[in-house]
Design a protein around this motif. Sequence first.
Motif, PDB file in Angstrom:
ATOM      1  N   MET A   1       0.948  -1.047   0.058  1.00  0.00           N
ATOM      2  CA  MET A   1      -0.316   0.337  -0.197  1.00  0.00           C
ATOM      3  C   MET A   1       0.928   1.359   0.059  1.00  0.00           C
ATOM      4  SD  MET A   1      -2.686   0.994   2.510  1.00  0.00           S
ATOM      5  CE  MET A   1      -3.488  -0.493   2.735  1.00  0.00           C
ATOM      6  N   SER A   2       0.412   2.459  -0.342  1.00  0.00           N
ATOM      7  CA  SER A   2       1.373   2.921  -0.985  1.00  0.00           C
ATOM      8  C   SER A   2       1.124   4.017   0.123  1.00  0.00           C
ATOM      9  CB  SER A   2       1.211   4.059  -2.406  1.00  0.00           C
ATOM     10  OG  SER A   2       1.632   3.275  -3.303  1.00  0.00           O
ATOM     11  N   GLY A   3       2.357   4.862   0.483  1.00  0.00           N
ATOM     12  CA  GLY A   3       2.009   6.679   1.355  1.00  0.00           C
ATOM     13  C   GLY A   3       0.808   7.099   0.946  1.00  0.00           C
ATOM     14  N   ARG A 265       8.612   8.522  -9.233  1.00  0.00           N
ATOM     15  CA  ARG A 265       7.301   9.268  -9.993  1.00  0.00           C
ATOM     16  C   ARG A 265       6.452   8.541 -11.676  1.00  0.00           C
ATOM     17  NH1 ARG A 265       6.115  11.337 -14.011  1.00  0.00           N
ATOM     18  NH2 ARG A 265       7.716  11.774 -14.816  1.00  0.00           N
ATOM     19  N   LEU A 266       7.261   7.410 -12.294  1.00  0.00           N
ATOM     20  CA  LEU A 266       6.327   6.732 -13.342  1.00  0.00           C
ATOM     21  C   LEU A 266       6.338   5.609 -12.459  1.00  0.00           C
ATOM     22  CD1 LEU A 266       9.389   7.590 -16.055  1.00  0.00           C
ATOM     23  CD2 LEU A 266       7.071   8.637 -15.854  1.00  0.00           C
ATOM     24  N   LEU A 267       6.911   5.152 -11.625  1.00  0.00           N
ATOM     25  CA  LEU A 267       6.619   3.905 -11.889  1.00  0.00           C
ATOM     26  C   LEU A 267       4.986   3.729 -10.421  1.00  0.00           C
ATOM     27  CD1 LEU A 267      10.448   2.245  -9.562  1.00  0.00           C
ATOM     28  CD2 LEU A 267       8.750   1.654 -11.558  1.00  0.00           C
ATOM     29  N   ALA A 268       4.888   5.275  -9.191  1.00  0.00           N
ATOM     30  CA  ALA A 268       3.920   5.635  -8.658  1.00  0.00           C
ATOM     31  C   ALA A 268       2.809   5.315  -9.587  1.00  0.00           C
ATOM     32  CB  ALA A 268       3.997   6.788  -8.180  1.00  0.00           C
ATOM     33  N   GLU A 269       2.561   6.499 -10.502  1.00  0.00           N
ATOM     34  CA  GLU A 269       1.911   6.992 -11.696  1.00  0.00           C
ATOM     35  C   GLU A 269       1.617   5.313 -12.377  1.00  0.00           C
ATOM     36  OE1 GLU A 269       2.645  10.047 -13.496  1.00  0.00           O
ATOM     37  OE2 GLU A 269       2.206  11.142 -11.897  1.00  0.00           O
ATOM     38  N   ARG A 270       2.116   4.180 -12.670  1.00  0.00           N
ATOM     39  CA  ARG A 270       1.606   3.328 -13.331  1.00  0.00           C
ATOM     40  C   ARG A 270       0.713   1.862 -12.470  1.00  0.00           C
ATOM     41  NH1 ARG A 270       4.059   6.589 -16.112  1.00  0.00           N
ATOM     42  NH2 ARG A 270       4.401   6.876 -18.375  1.00  0.00           N
ATOM     43  N   GLY A 271       0.818   1.884 -11.461  1.00  0.00           N
ATOM     44  CA  GLY A 271       0.490   0.835 -10.329  1.00  0.00           C
ATOM     45  C   GLY A 271      -1.015   0.177 -11.168  1.00  0.00           C
ATOM     46  N   THR A 272      -1.250  -0.918 -10.956  1.00  0.00           N
ATOM     47  CA  THR A 272      -2.317  -1.909 -11.480  1.00  0.00           C
ATOM     48  C   THR A 272      -3.187  -0.897 -10.831  1.00  0.00           C
ATOM     49  OG1 THR A 272      -1.744  -3.931 -10.523  1.00  0.00           O
ATOM     50  CG2 THR A 272      -1.207  -3.207 -13.122  1.00  0.00           C
ATOM     51  N   ASP A 273      -3.364  -1.622  -9.438  1.00  0.00           N
ATOM     52  CA  ASP A 273      -4.915  -1.080  -8.499  1.00  0.00           C
ATOM     53  C   ASP A 273      -4.771   0.869  -8.586  1.00  0.00           C
ATOM     54  OD1 ASP A 273      -4.920  -3.446  -8.147  1.00  0.00           O
ATOM     55  OD2 ASP A 273      -3.832  -3.126  -5.481  1.00  0.00           O
ATOM     56  N   ARG A 370      -9.220  -2.838  -6.162  1.00  0.00           N
ATOM     57  CA  ARG A 370      -8.457  -3.690  -7.189  1.00  0.00           C
ATOM     58  C   ARG A 370      -9.786  -4.324  -7.552  1.00  0.00           C
ATOM     59  NH1 ARG A 370      -4.620  -8.156  -4.811  1.00  0.00           N
ATOM     60  NH2 ARG A 370      -3.520  -6.144  -4.762  1.00  0.00           N
ATOM     61  N   ASP A 371      -9.455  -4.646  -8.784  1.00  0.00           N
ATOM     62  CA  ASP A 371     -10.815  -4.584 -10.287  1.00  0.00           C
ATOM     63  C   ASP A 371     -10.767  -6.933  -9.539  1.00  0.00           C
ATOM     64  OD1 ASP A 371     -12.493  -5.558 -11.177  1.00  0.00           O
ATOM     65  OD2 ASP A 371     -11.774  -4.263 -13.296  1.00  0.00           O
ATOM     66  N   VAL A 372     -11.865  -6.515  -9.489  1.00  0.00           N
ATOM     67  CA  VAL A 372     -12.125  -8.359  -8.506  1.00  0.00           C
ATOM     68  C   VAL A 372     -13.301  -8.426  -9.083  1.00  0.00           C
ATOM     69  CG1 VAL A 372     -10.799  -8.232  -6.499  1.00  0.00           C
ATOM     70  CG2 VAL A 372     -13.083  -7.654  -6.387  1.00  0.00           C
ATOM     71  N   THR A 373     -13.638  -8.226  -9.989  1.00  0.00           N
ATOM     72  CA  THR A 373     -15.401  -8.509 -11.336  1.00  0.00           C
ATOM     73  C   THR A 373     -15.351  -9.945 -11.645  1.00  0.00           C
ATOM     74  OG1 THR A 373     -15.718  -6.045 -11.800  1.00  0.00           O
ATOM     75  CG2 THR A 373     -16.414  -7.653 -12.790  1.00  0.00           C
ATOM     76  N   ASP A 374     -13.932 -10.724 -12.196  1.00  0.00           N
ATOM     77  CA  ASP A 374     -13.641 -11.947 -12.201  1.00  0.00           C
ATOM     78  C   ASP A 374     -13.573 -13.000 -11.869  1.00  0.00           C
ATOM     79  OD1 ASP A 374     -13.755 -10.898 -15.048  1.00  0.00           O
ATOM     80  OD2 ASP A 374     -11.931 -10.521 -15.302  1.00  0.00           O
ATOM     81  N   GLN A 375     -12.995 -12.122 -10.328  1.00  0.00           N
ATOM     82  CA  GLN A 375     -13.232 -13.447  -8.572  1.00  0.00           C
ATOM     83  C   GLN A 375     -14.696 -13.331  -8.558  1.00  0.00           C
ATOM     84  OE1 GLN A 375     -10.316 -11.897  -6.595  1.00  0.00           O
ATOM     85  NE2 GLN A 375     -11.345 -13.249  -4.529  1.00  0.00           N
ATOM     86  N   VAL A 376     -15.285 -12.102  -8.051  1.00  0.00           N
ATOM     87  CA  VAL A 376     -16.590 -12.858  -8.039  1.00  0.00           C
ATOM     88  C   VAL A 376     -18.095 -12.676  -9.261  1.00  0.00           C
ATOM     89  CG1 VAL A 376     -19.033 -11.030  -7.496  1.00  0.00           C
ATOM     90  CG2 VAL A 376     -16.609  -9.933  -6.857  1.00  0.00           C
ATOM     91  N   THR A 377     -17.210 -12.876  -9.953  1.00  0.00           N
ATOM     92  CA  THR A 377     -17.722 -13.869 -11.339  1.00  0.00           C
ATOM     93  C   THR A 377     -17.918 -15.198 -11.101  1.00  0.00           C
ATOM     94  OG1 THR A 377     -18.129 -12.060 -12.917  1.00  0.00           O
ATOM     95  CG2 THR A 377     -18.399 -14.386 -13.833  1.00  0.00           C
ATOM     96  N   ALA A 378     -16.544 -15.679 -10.737  1.00  0.00           N
ATOM     97  CA  ALA A 378     -15.737 -17.038 -10.373  1.00  0.00           C
ATOM     98  C   ALA A 378     -17.118 -17.685  -8.901  1.00  0.00           C
ATOM     99  CB  ALA A 378     -14.579 -17.169 -10.532  1.00  0.00           C
ATOM    100  N   GLU A 379     -16.977 -16.894  -8.376  1.00  0.00           N
ATOM    101  CA  GLU A 379     -17.452 -17.109  -6.948  1.00  0.00           C
ATOM    102  C   GLU A 379     -18.845 -18.044  -7.205  1.00  0.00           C
ATOM    103  OE1 GLU A 379     -16.946 -13.558  -4.261  1.00  0.00           O
ATOM    104  OE2 GLU A 379     -14.485 -14.507  -3.767  1.00  0.00           O
ATOM    105  N   GLU A 380     -19.743 -16.510  -8.105  1.00  0.00           N
ATOM    106  CA  GLU A 380     -20.942 -16.773  -8.375  1.00  0.00           C
ATOM    107  C   GLU A 380     -21.232 -17.940  -8.955  1.00  0.00           C
ATOM    108  OE1 GLU A 380     -21.946 -12.249  -8.197  1.00  0.00           O
ATOM    109  OE2 GLU A 380     -21.940 -13.395 -10.148  1.00  0.00           O
ATOM    110  N   GLU A 381     -20.202 -18.591  -9.660  1.00  0.00           N
ATOM    111  CA  GLU A 381     -20.560 -19.319 -10.492  1.00  0.00           C
ATOM    112  C   GLU A 381     -20.490 -20.736  -9.515  1.00  0.00           C
ATOM    113  OE1 GLU A 381     -17.593 -18.803 -13.781  1.00  0.00           O
ATOM    114  OE2 GLU A 381     -18.844 -18.094 -14.847  1.00  0.00           O
TER     115      GLU A 381
END
Length: 937
Positions: A1-3, A265-273, A370-381
């Motif tokens: 987690m970033s400060g 700065r470039l690393l902080a701005e390109r995180g996936t979350d 964090r985008d967990v849409t795919d994970q939630v979909t899998a849980e529903e299945e």
Amino acid sequence: MSGLPEQESLRAVALDQMLDPVALLEPVRDAAGTVVDLRCAEANTAAVEYLGRDRSDLVGQLLSGLLPQGTAAILVQLCAPVALTGEPLTLTDRELAGTLQFFDLRAWRVDGRIGLTWRDMTDQHAAFVDLVQAADDNRRLAERYQMLVDNAADVVLASEAGILTWISPAVERLLGWTPAELVGAPTVQLWHPDDREGVVALREAAYHGGTGRGLFRLHTRDGDFVWVEVTARPLGDGGMVGVLRDASDQVAASRELAESRDLFRLLAERGTDVVFRGDVDAVLQWVSPSALPVLGRPPADLVGHAIAEFMHPDDIATMHRSSAAANTGEAVTYRARIRHADGSWRWMEVAAEPVRDGDGVIVGRVGSARDVTDQVTAEEELRESRRDYELLAENATDVVFRTDGAGVLQWISNSVEEVLGYPPAELVGRHSSDVVHPADRERAHRVGLEIMSGEKTNARLRLVAADGHDVWADFTIHLVRDEDSEAVLGVVGGWRDVTAEHRQQEELAEERARLEAILDSELEPHVYLEAVRGASGDIVDFIYRDTNEAACTYMGMARTDLEGARVLDLLPGQAGSGMLALYAAAVESGQPLVLDDYTYPHEILSDERRYDIRAIKVGDGLSFAWRDVTDAYESAAALSRSEERYRLLAENVTDVVLHARDGIMRWLSPSLHDLLGWHPEDWVGHRFEEFTHPDDIALAQERLKEITAGASRVTRLRLRATDGTYHWVEIHAAPFSDAAGQPAGIMAAFRGIDDQVRAEAKLVYQAQHDPLTGLLNREQVYRRLESMLTHGHRTGARTFVAYADLDNLKHTNDEHGHTAGDELIRCVAGRITTFLRDDDLVARVGGDEFLLILTGVRGVADATDLLERLLTKVNQPFDSSAGPLHPRLSIGVSEVDPDEDLVSLIHRADTAMYAAKAEGGNRIAFAAPAAGRSRSA
């Protein structure tokens, strides 16, 4: 987690903005725990520039490899007590071995490490370059300082009308030119063509009474150019004195720092979350650029809006509950649906924790989504296809599991092998607590009780991986009940690895604490000014937010009064003087504010003062530091106006300077009063020995003979103060010759070293005694026993050595822990010490082993009686933190034979001790006599 971006920026800026060098040092200890060296763990830009090395060459290196041997040894000697006692160290105008430099030093303990800041006071001697122009009546004083100027690392020069009139020998090391090749020549051709205009401007300003500093390139004799830092000051009427310092490493380090910050700065701005910061009402204040690829929205479309505006109506209640928990200080994790820019809903897993101000008040929260849409979909299945794992699917994260009602694992997902290194088959059938860290098992038990109450439970626990390393995990757990009977069948849950996140949180807390400690130990005032804007958005004032101790002391205000006050309420003249406009321009433009020798009539101090000011934008405000250079400016001006400037300098140094001739003191500097309370006239006409401690007079007289014979000496002795007390001083003395080269007595300088002597005595004590019990250590007792063997013992009396070992220490450690074991050792050590006679000795020579030396004993019977009474005293129970403990000792005894060596003597006692243990312990056994002797009563 970033400060927090602004706090992280404030920390980095504050460290690198400090005018003085700052380094964090880790103590390096030997096997006995003695601090023998220091390792550089962190250094700010000022320290990197001062030491002339790349940051990578400093961090992780030992001082003994970075500094001259004498300098490093003194620093270790000064800093070791700080690491051991936690007492801060402050030294003023300290000369370090192996240099011609003087320093103000401060050291303090920070989380087991040592913070060290220093200020190089050597530049005050730059005025010595004027010695060549001094009149004949100043020549004697000029000769005292000529060697300092000639051997300084920096290049000192003087010029008039653009022509060099004098330059120090150091120029040959820096540029390759000899002084003779440069004196009398114009200087402008030596500078890089692109820098000549700036050099001329700096020179002309000095010719007209100004001072300045600049960074320029200078031509070397081999045709290359070198970066130098130039400091110029006026000298007399129309002249200039300058100091040149090699700045090549400083320029290279500045470039490397800029590149590193761009990369960060470039690393902080390109995180996936998506990383965000919000206030206590869940209104977004900052969002990372990753919001665009994840949610289809640029940060500008989100900042200023409440999170609820983009959340699915069914999830708003969940968000509000989590926000309430975060506002009480908890770290929270929850899932909610967020509307994508294309109108679709994306499941996001949100983790957030509170943000506190300097008073510990929660002012917002920082988190990631964090985008967990795919994970939630899998849980529903999974819920639709597997009834038994319906709740499990709802809570699945990285690793999912199921246990029976007793907590035994029935199933665990394959991902556990990647995280903990255990194949699922190796864990199934084992109790779930087997992989919980021992320190967290009690808390895990409480979590289990909460589960059995029927409530959904979230928890963070440490697990132990197969290879032994710790893994922090966030758990989400449910009870599983029979659908018909509602009987508890077990639990289902999931957990994810949050080790990196937990470590970042700990590091952020450590960084915050370190920053506060560094700022409060900084020698110069430092504050954070928050902008106050009017209705039009223009800056109309500033508020003091964060202040260090130096700032409060300078302003003469308590921290509680200064923080929260407005600048114009305290310093209304800053509006009319243009200072407030300069502050506002620095915030609006983002350009640093740099002012040197700035004049301002200070309202609180009721005096016109001069300042060096540095301010850098952080958030919507300034990180602001200043240095009051009024005294330095006035001193420099006074020196330039007075033909007696060298005498004034000598009379105002911190060390006491004296001149003696024919054994009689002729002159002393006024600093004598600050050190010992005497005025110089109290000593003039007297002999030095009259003020020396009686035990040190012989040493003082011997040193006087040696110096009179032509030697230079450094001596420690005690001098009497006006109150009758004696104080340790260190004296540097050498023969003195007049301008004609004829012997003219002795010149000496001395300074008080009471604190240093006490610290050295403390280090000696620590080197000779066991830290746990305070008894003599193995080395010291063996040394004294060796002396006894060498010098024999008294007629009619005999000496016995007893080797004692605790019978039940291991059992105590295993049953109650090592803290209780340490209490047991201290208790036994104390009872032995209070029991033995004045002439007896006792030492701790191992973990649970003691060595006793019993002197003046008439025979075996007397020794037996003495040790049996000791056993009775030691065997008494005592109350420890773990409950009652019962000490037991096994003692082996051997009689000292002067013809026997130490190894044999100890071996006989040790062998007898093991015989006592073999007979059941808690008893005394005597060793067989040394070869060739027989035992007698």
